[in-house]
Scaffold this motif. Structure first.
Motif, short mmCIF file in Angstrom:
data_model
loop_
_atom_site.label_atom_id
_atom_site.label_comp_id
_atom_site.label_asym_id
_atom_site.label_seq_id
_atom_site.Cartn_x
_atom_site.Cartn_y
_atom_site.Cartn_z
N ASP A 233 0.83 -1.22 0.00
CA ASP A 233 0.00 0.00 0.00
C ASP A 233 0.86 1.26 0.00
N ALA A 234 1.99 1.19 0.74
CA ALA A 234 2.98 2.28 0.74
C ALA A 234 2.38 3.64 1.09
N VAL A 235 1.50 3.68 2.09
CA VAL A 235 0.99 4.96 2.59
C VAL A 235 1.99 5.51 3.59
N GLU A 236 2.52 6.68 3.31
CA GLU A 236 3.56 7.24 4.18
C GLU A 236 2.94 8.03 5.32
N ARG A 237 3.45 7.79 6.49
CA ARG A 237 2.99 8.47 7.71
C ARG A 237 4.21 8.97 8.47
N ARG A 238 4.20 10.22 8.85
CA ARG A 238 5.32 10.81 9.58
C ARG A 238 5.01 10.78 11.09
N VAL A 239 5.94 10.23 11.87
CA VAL A 239 5.78 10.19 13.32
C VAL A 239 7.07 10.68 13.97
N ASP A 240 6.97 10.97 15.25
CA ASP A 240 8.13 11.45 16.00
C ASP A 240 9.01 10.29 16.44
N TYR A 241 10.27 10.61 16.66
CA TYR A 241 11.14 9.72 17.42
C TYR A 241 11.88 10.57 18.44
N ALA A 242 12.54 9.92 19.39
CA ALA A 242 13.24 10.65 20.43
C ALA A 242 14.64 10.07 20.60
N THR A 243 15.51 10.83 21.22
CA THR A 243 16.87 10.37 21.47
C THR A 243 17.26 10.66 22.91
N VAL A 244 18.12 9.80 23.46
CA VAL A 244 18.76 10.04 24.75
C VAL A 244 20.26 9.94 24.52
N ASN A 245 20.95 11.04 24.75
CA ASN A 245 22.39 11.12 24.46
C ASN A 245 22.69 10.70 23.02
N GLY A 246 21.77 11.04 22.12
CA GLY A 246 21.95 10.73 20.71
C GLY A 246 21.47 9.36 20.29
N ARG A 247 21.10 8.50 21.24
CA ARG A 247 20.62 7.15 20.92
C ARG A 247 19.11 7.19 20.71
N LEU A 248 18.65 6.64 19.59
CA LEU A 248 17.23 6.71 19.25
C LEU A 248 16.41 5.74 20.08
N PHE A 249 15.21 6.18 20.49
CA PHE A 249 14.24 5.27 21.07
C PHE A 249 12.85 5.63 20.54
N VAL A 250 12.01 4.61 20.39
CA VAL A 250 10.67 4.82 19.85
C VAL A 250 9.60 4.76 20.93
N ASN A 251 9.90 4.15 22.07
CA ASN A 251 8.91 4.03 23.15
C ASN A 251 9.29 4.89 24.34
N ASN A 252 10.18 4.37 25.20
CA ASN A 252 10.48 5.12 26.41
C ASN A 252 11.82 4.73 27.00
N VAL A 253 12.25 5.55 27.94
CA VAL A 253 13.44 5.29 28.75
C VAL A 253 13.00 5.31 30.21
N SER A 254 13.31 4.23 30.93
CA SER A 254 12.92 4.12 32.34
C SER A 254 14.17 4.18 33.20
#
Length: 442
Positions: A233-254
């Motif tokens: 289908d190739a429907v493009e969707r833009r979402v946020d990502y986050a980083t901690v000290n430059g390391r990417l995470f998509v959910n969370n840091v505990s």
């Protein structure tokens, strides 16, 4: 005009429900206070059960039982006269249904326009990396490799000695114009970071154990093969990502208790036993406060929180079916929740306020959003669980949200699913805006 009328009706219904709840509290005030007292006693007892050993743990168990008895007594008194209560509940449910229907009509008039399927341009050389061990073998159990081949997607099976990051980089070097990952959240984040680096779209295939990222994206976690249609289908969707000290995470840091416990080698095999053995030392009366400090956007300095959760977009911390999920993945902000109680009395106070919906009034509860955030420690390092991976990171830890930084390819129906989820993130203020003829800020 019809939207404004529905917004006014919705506001009136909400007001009626509020008055009904206030009247109930006034009439049953004494019994409700007994119930809250029982709730506080049971929470304090539970705190002792978790944080103490020996006789103190037994005392905590007794307090827990006593508190539950008080709650039961209060409920029995409040719920006397069953027939009248049932009638009131039915009326309240009817009013709530009217409020919900009117609010939905007022705030999301164009939602069904997204139900129409639209297709994008499929990638010409997509590559899907599969972790065969993830999710107790979901890749093999659901036939993901064969299903991907039917769609013309090249698959790479991650071996025990393979470097996942290098596999993703090599795929791009060979000409891949789309990267996908069939695995857990940690693997998703790593492959997504390579996709972002090379500006190619990413496909999330939920083949892990929990797949929180897929859940909050509104993707099908029960059958990963349905997500594979994103390549077609190739429907493009833009979402946020986050980083901690430059390391990417998509959910969370505990950080804090959970991050400390997951560092133990025994945690993977015996989660409950490991936590039960460590909690008295981490939260008991002789425990040292956690070496974690941060400053809120309001300028308040907080030290010693035993739990800090920094998420890529805020979680819905409410008593609703959405509790613990992210309704939106495009707010451009981090969600921060921290708890700094250190005694059973403080925990009981926080839980009692939470039961009344007033946890934010507690000095031990910290909840806010920010574009950037920093956590410090005096030692210069701190344990962290990054998308479920146990790490030891240098401090200060610098967190940052990257709005719309991740290009996702999703199945055609995912836009409607995401819109319905966003539609649940409404407020009385938005309803007032519509009622007064202004554009709501959803």
């Amino acid at each position: 005009m019809s939207r404004r009328v529905c917004a006014i009706i919705g506001l009136v219904c909400v007001g009626v429900l509020g008055l009904a709840v206030a009247a109930f509290l006034i009439r049953g005030g004494v019994h409700i206070l007994i119930g809250l007292a029982g709730f506080a006693v049971s929470v304090a007892g539970a705190w002792w059960v978790v944080t103490e050993r020996g006789p103190r743990r037994i005392t905590g168990a007794i307090a827990l039982i006593l508190g539950l008895v008080l709650i039961a007594v209060a409920l029995a008194q409040v719920l006397s006269g069953t027939e009248a209560i049932i009638i009131r509940l039915l009326v309240a449910m009817a009013v709530l249904a009217v409020a919900t229907g009117c609010t939905r009509y007022a705030l999301i008039p164009d939602l069904h326009a997204l139900d129409q399927t639209r297709e994008g341009r499929p990638p010409s050389r997509p590559v899907l990396i599969c972790n065969p061990k993830s999710g107790d073998g979901k890749v093999e159990r659901f036939g993901i490799i064969s299903a991907a081949a039917e769609l013309g997607v090249e698959t790479i099976v991650l071996g025990p000695d393979d470097d996942l990051e290098q596999l993703a980089r090599d795929a791009v070097a060979r000409g891949a114009d789309c990267l996908g990952m069939a695995g857990g959240d940690g693997s998703q984040a790593l492959v997504a970071s390579i996709a972002i680096e090379h500006d190619v779209p990413f496909v999330c295939v939920s083949a892990g154990t929990r797949n929180h990222f897929a859940l909050d994206l509104g993707l099908d976690r029960d059958d990963p093969r349905r997500t594979l249609t994103a390549f077609r289908d190739a429907v493009e969707r833009r979402v946020d990502y986050a980083t901690v000290n430059g390391r990417l995470f998509v959910n969370n840091v505990s950080l804090g208790v959970y991050a400390t416990i997951v560092q133990q080698d025994s945690y993977r095999a015996e989660k409950a036993q490991t936590a039960a053995a460590m909690l008295p030392d981490l939260l008991g009366p002789m425990a040292e406060p956690f070496d974690l400090q941060f400053t809120t956007p309001a300028g308040d300095a907080v030290d010693g929180s035993f739990m800090i959760l920094v998420s890529n977009n805020p979680y819905a911390a409410t008593a609703s079916p959405d509790a613990g999920i992210r309704r939106r993945m495009d707010t451009g902000t981090l969600g921060v929740i921290a708890v700094s109680t250190s005694t059973g009395a403080e925990a009981a106070q926080l839980m009692a306020l939470s039961a009344l919906g007033l946890r934010k009034a507690s000095p031990f509860w910290h909840e806010f959003t920010a574009v950037e955030f920093e956590i410090r420690s005096r030692s210069g390092r701190a344990f962290a669980g990054v998308d479920g991976e146990a790490l030891d990171l240098p401090t200060p830890m610098r967190f940052r949200s990257h709005p719309a930084g991740l290009r996702l390819l999703v199945p055609a129906d995912n836009e409607a699913v995401a819109a319905r989820r966003r539609a649940r993130d409404v407020s009385l203020r938005a309803l007032v805006d519509v009622a007064t003829g202004r554009t709501p800020q959803l």
